[in-house]
Design an enzyme around this catalytic site. Structure first.
Site, PDB file in Angstrom:
ATOM      1  N   CYS A 170      -3.878  -1.023  -1.883  1.00  0.00           N
ATOM      2  CA  CYS A 170      -4.182   0.392  -2.113  1.00  0.00           C
ATOM      3  C   CYS A 170      -5.197   0.546  -3.248  1.00  0.00           C
ATOM      4  O   CYS A 170      -4.984   0.022  -4.346  1.00  0.00           O
ATOM      5  CB  CYS A 170      -2.878   1.099  -2.480  1.00  0.00           C
ATOM      6  SG  CYS A 170      -3.050   2.842  -2.807  1.00  0.00           S
ATOM      7  N   HIS A 181      -8.291   3.716   3.984  1.00  0.00           N
ATOM      8  CA  HIS A 181      -8.501   4.359   5.287  1.00  0.00           C
ATOM      9  C   HIS A 181      -9.963   4.353   5.751  1.00  0.00           C
ATOM     10  O   HIS A 181     -10.238   4.440   6.946  1.00  0.00           O
ATOM     11  CB  HIS A 181      -8.040   5.816   5.226  1.00  0.00           C
ATOM     12  CG  HIS A 181      -6.552   5.971   5.210  1.00  0.00           C
ATOM     13  ND1 HIS A 181      -5.761   5.360   4.266  1.00  0.00           N
ATOM     14  CD2 HIS A 181      -5.718   6.669   6.017  1.00  0.00           C
ATOM     15  CE1 HIS A 181      -4.498   5.682   4.493  1.00  0.00           C
ATOM     16  NE2 HIS A 181      -4.446   6.480   5.549  1.00  0.00           N
ATOM     17  N   CYS A 231     -11.205   3.193  -0.434  1.00  0.00           N
ATOM     18  CA  CYS A 231      -9.910   3.694   0.034  1.00  0.00           C
ATOM     19  C   CYS A 231      -9.551   2.919   1.293  1.00  0.00           C
ATOM     20  O   CYS A 231     -10.431   2.620   2.117  1.00  0.00           O
ATOM     21  CB  CYS A 231     -10.020   5.187   0.339  1.00  0.00           C
ATOM     22  SG  CYS A 231      -8.560   5.885   1.127  1.00  0.00           S
ATOM     23  N   ASP A 286       0.860  -1.181   0.000  1.00  0.00           N
ATOM     24  CA  ASP A 286       0.000   0.000   0.000  1.00  0.00           C
ATOM     25  C   ASP A 286       0.895   1.229   0.000  1.00  0.00           C
ATOM     26  O   ASP A 286       2.099   1.140   0.294  1.00  0.00           O
ATOM     27  CB  ASP A 286      -0.891  -0.011   1.257  1.00  0.00           C
ATOM     28  CG  ASP A 286      -1.772   1.223   1.347  1.00  0.00           C
ATOM     29  OD1 ASP A 286      -2.276   1.677   0.299  1.00  0.00           O
ATOM     30  OD2 ASP A 286      -1.955   1.750   2.459  1.00  0.00           O
ATOM     31  N   SER A 287       0.292   2.376  -0.261  1.00  0.00           N
ATOM     32  CA  SER A 287       1.046   3.632  -0.211  1.00  0.00           C
ATOM     33  C   SER A 287       1.564   3.909   1.201  1.00  0.00           C
ATOM     34  O   SER A 287       2.537   4.618   1.376  1.00  0.00           O
ATOM     35  CB  SER A 287       0.137   4.772  -0.650  1.00  0.00           C
ATOM     36  OG  SER A 287      -1.035   4.786   0.143  1.00  0.00           O
ATOM     37  N   GLU A 331      -5.823   9.268   9.685  1.00  0.00           N
ATOM     38  CA  GLU A 331      -4.412   9.233  10.128  1.00  0.00           C
ATOM     39  C   GLU A 331      -4.283   9.861  11.522  1.00  0.00           C
ATOM     40  O   GLU A 331      -3.487   9.421  12.337  1.00  0.00           O
ATOM     41  CB  GLU A 331      -3.530  10.032   9.152  1.00  0.00           C
ATOM     42  CG  GLU A 331      -3.507   9.472   7.754  1.00  0.00           C
ATOM     43  CD  GLU A 331      -2.313   8.584   7.490  1.00  0.00           C
ATOM     44  OE1 GLU A 331      -1.306   8.733   8.181  1.00  0.00           O
ATOM     45  OE2 GLU A 331      -2.409   7.738   6.576  1.00  0.00           O
TER      46      GLU A 331
HETATM   47  N1  DGL Z   1      -3.952   3.899   0.157  1.00  0.00           N
HETATM   48  C1  DGL Z   1      -4.677   4.962  -0.523  1.00  0.00           C
HETATM   49  C2  DGL Z   1      -5.919   4.364  -1.198  1.00  0.00           C
HETATM   50  O1  DGL Z   1      -6.451   3.355  -0.787  1.00  0.00           O
HETATM   51  C3  DGL Z   1      -5.076   6.070   0.434  1.00  0.00           C
HETATM   52  C4  DGL Z   1      -3.907   6.893   0.938  1.00  0.00           C
HETATM   53  C5  DGL Z   1      -3.150   7.565  -0.180  1.00  0.00           C
HETATM   54  O2  DGL Z   1      -3.668   8.525  -0.796  1.00  0.00           O
HETATM   55  O3  DGL Z   1      -2.040   7.134  -0.445  1.00  0.00           O
HETATM   56  O4  DGL Z   1      -6.370   4.897  -2.175  1.00  0.00           O
END
Ligand code: DGL
Length: 268
Positions: free
Chosen positions: A66, A182, A180, A3-4, A148
């Site tokens: 992600c 989060h 997403c 993931d990011s 976050e």
């Molecule tokens: N992991 C990203 C997503 O699911 C969210 C956080 C980011 O913007 O990197 O799209």
């Protein structure tokens, strides 16, 4: 799995609950998060770097936790890599179609990052499954920093959620996809706000759970599942270790991370 950042630990959590025997190597590209605000070209470059690093760990399958990466790079990584690659968009779309079918609605709502919405990945994925539904996708960028910070309840997240949900409720969507990593942490708030705005409960689909189920099916189908008696472990790799790392990781994962290592993600 990668993931990011740390948000993808929501997918680790769902996968760990469903497949406790599997060993997971998770890479969070915390040095480059967020991906959701970046161009598709940049996200693809980052994704290739993350995938290459995980391949060094001799993984048997790759899960892109992600949504933003899944939205722009899943097909490409499937074509380039010699192992099964799963994204979170297709399982989320499938779960949403199933949920919306039961309601008689004609539209499906998606909340996601700007990159995910701009990519059109959810309308494409839903369109491949059913011609009945139109997708109404709403970028919800403020929800990432709120999660976050651990602002999961209270006036600030509630007002942001209501603002983002309003166009979906107005479009009379039959289900809402949390598109997403989060957003699953805001699920109780999103469910309550959607019900309050619509005057009736609206099914909320979590792509983390749907992805865990598809991973299980894929491993079974290819005979790649771990021996049932094995107790799966979790190794977390990060490209940067921010000060708040432990608290954020535990928030997404539901328990503390025990095995953590900092690594360099090399970009081509
Ligand atoms: N992991 C990203 C997503 O699911 C969210 C956080 C980011 O913007 O990197 O799209």
């Amino acid at each position: 799995m990668f993931d990011s950042g740390l948000g993808g630990l929501t997918v680790v959590r769902a996968l760990g609950e469903l497949l406790p025997a599997e060993d997971i190597v998770y890479l969070g590209d915390t040095a480059r998060v967020p991906y959701g605000t970046r161009s598709a070209e940049t996200v693809v470059r980052y994704a290739r770097g993350c995938a290459a690093l995980l391949l060094e760990h001799e993984v048997k399958a790759l899960v892109i936790a992600c949504n933003t990466v899944s939205a722009v790079a899943v097909e490409l990584l499937r074509a380039e890599l010699d192992l099964p690659v799963l994204g979170v968009v297709e399982p989320g779309a499938e779960a949403a179609v199933r949920a919306a079918e039961a309601t008689g609605a004609r539209r499906i709502g998606v909340l996601g990052t700007a990159g995910t919405v701009r990519s059109g990945a959810y309308p494409r994925a839903v369109g491949r499954l059913s011609t009945r539904f139109e997708v109404v996708a709403q970028p919800a960028p403020l929800l990432v920093p709120l999660v976050e910070e651990g602002w999961l309840e209270g006036d600030v997240p509630r007002l942001a959620v209501e603002r983002y949900l309003a166009p979906l409720i107005e479009a009379e969507v039959g289900a809402i996809v949390l598109g997403c990593t989060h957003y699953p942490l805001l699920r109780p708030l999103i469910e309550r706000a959607a019900e309050a705005l619509a005057g009736r409960p609206i099914p909320v689909v979590d792509s983390a759970e749907a992805t865990a189920r598809q991973t299980e099916a894929l491993l079974q189908e290819r005979g790649l599942g771990q021996e049932p008696g094995h107790l799966g472990g979790l190794q977390v790799l990060v490209s940067d270790a921010p000060a708040s790392f432990a608290t954020s990781a535990e928030r997404f994962l539901g328990y503390p991370v025990r095995e953590l290592r900092q690594v360099d993600v090399v970009l081509g």
